[in-house]
Design a protein around this motif. Structure first.
Motif, PDB file in Angstrom:
ATOM      1  N   UNK A  10      20.439 -30.577 -39.330  1.00 48.88           N
ATOM      2  CA  UNK A  10      19.296 -30.484 -40.230  1.00 48.88           C
ATOM      3  C   UNK A  10      19.604 -29.526 -41.379  1.00 48.88           C
ATOM      4  N   UNK A  11      20.228 -28.397 -41.091  1.00 48.06           N
ATOM      5  CA  UNK A  11      20.571 -27.439 -42.145  1.00 48.06           C
ATOM      6  C   UNK A  11      21.588 -28.022 -43.117  1.00 48.06           C
ATOM      7  N   UNK A  62      14.113 -34.484 -54.835  1.00 46.01           N
ATOM      8  CA  UNK A  62      15.246 -34.182 -53.960  1.00 46.01           C
ATOM      9  C   UNK A  62      15.200 -32.732 -53.482  1.00 46.01           C
ATOM     10  N   UNK A  63      14.816 -31.834 -54.383  1.00 48.45           N
ATOM     11  CA  UNK A  63      14.705 -30.429 -53.997  1.00 48.45           C
ATOM     12  C   UNK A  63      13.646 -30.250 -52.914  1.00 48.45           C
ATOM     13  N   UNK A  66      11.461 -31.662 -46.522  1.00 48.49           N
ATOM     14  CA  UNK A  66      11.351 -33.060 -46.139  1.00 48.49           C
ATOM     15  C   UNK A  66      12.059 -33.454 -44.873  1.00 48.49           C
ATOM     16  N   UNK A  67      12.961 -32.619 -44.394  1.00 45.36           N
ATOM     17  CA  UNK A  67      13.692 -33.000 -43.193  1.00 45.36           C
ATOM     18  C   UNK A  67      12.812 -32.938 -41.955  1.00 45.36           C
ATOM     19  N   UNK A 104      12.723 -38.458 -43.913  1.00 41.67           N
ATOM     20  CA  UNK A 104      12.910 -37.593 -45.075  1.00 41.67           C
ATOM     21  C   UNK A 104      14.336 -37.553 -45.592  1.00 41.67           C
ATOM     22  N   UNK A 105      15.289 -37.402 -44.693  1.00 43.38           N
ATOM     23  CA  UNK A 105      16.685 -37.319 -45.125  1.00 43.38           C
ATOM     24  C   UNK A 105      17.158 -38.659 -45.685  1.00 43.38           C
ATOM     25  N   UNK A 106      16.822 -39.743 -44.992  1.00 45.37           N
ATOM     26  CA  UNK A 106      17.217 -41.077 -45.476  1.00 45.37           C
ATOM     27  C   UNK A 106      16.579 -41.370 -46.827  1.00 45.37           C
TER      28      UNK A 106
END
Length: 123
Positions: free
Chosen positions: A5-6, A53-54, A60-61, A66-68
């Motif tokens: 995640x990080x 994106x920021x 968002x993760x 969120x990541x996708x």
């Protein structure tokens, strides 16, 4: 050692910085190097998607998609804007249908983010 995640968060924040910097550079080129027709829209796409994106990189993760969604937004932005920049400087796009592919990727990524928000409200 960083968690997945990080590292995903760091990647999205780095992409936000890259896309934002490209947006500013493209805006300057559009204003000073005669690129209004193609470089201005490329700049706008970059500068409007960099903050998204920021945000996805920072919070968002926690969202299921969120990541996708962030990766899709980054890819769509770079593909759409990259095609416009290639048309301006090279006289032809990256490949046939590159800008529409980038645009569709952006739309689908925003819809994935929408779905992710809806799913997080339920669970």
């Amino acid at each position: 050692m960083q968690s997945k995640q990080e590292s995903g968060s760091g990647l999205l924040v780095s992409l936000a910085g890259l896309v934002g910097a490209l947006g500013v550079a493209l805006a300057a080129l559009a204003s000073h190097a005669g690129g209004e027709a193609l470089l201005r829209p490329a700049s706008i796409i970059c500068l409007t998607h960099a903050p998204a994106l920021l945000a996805l990189g920072l919070i968002g993760l926690r969202l299921k998609l969120g990541f996708a969604a962030g990766l899709g937004i980054a890819a769509g932005t770079l593909l759409f804007s990259g095609d416009l920049v290639a048309r301006h400087f090279l006289g032809s796009g990256l490949f046939p249908m590159a800008a529409p592919t980038g645009g569709i990727t952006l739309i689908l990524s925003w819809l994935a983010l929408t779905l992710s928000g809806l799913l997080s409200r339920r669970g």
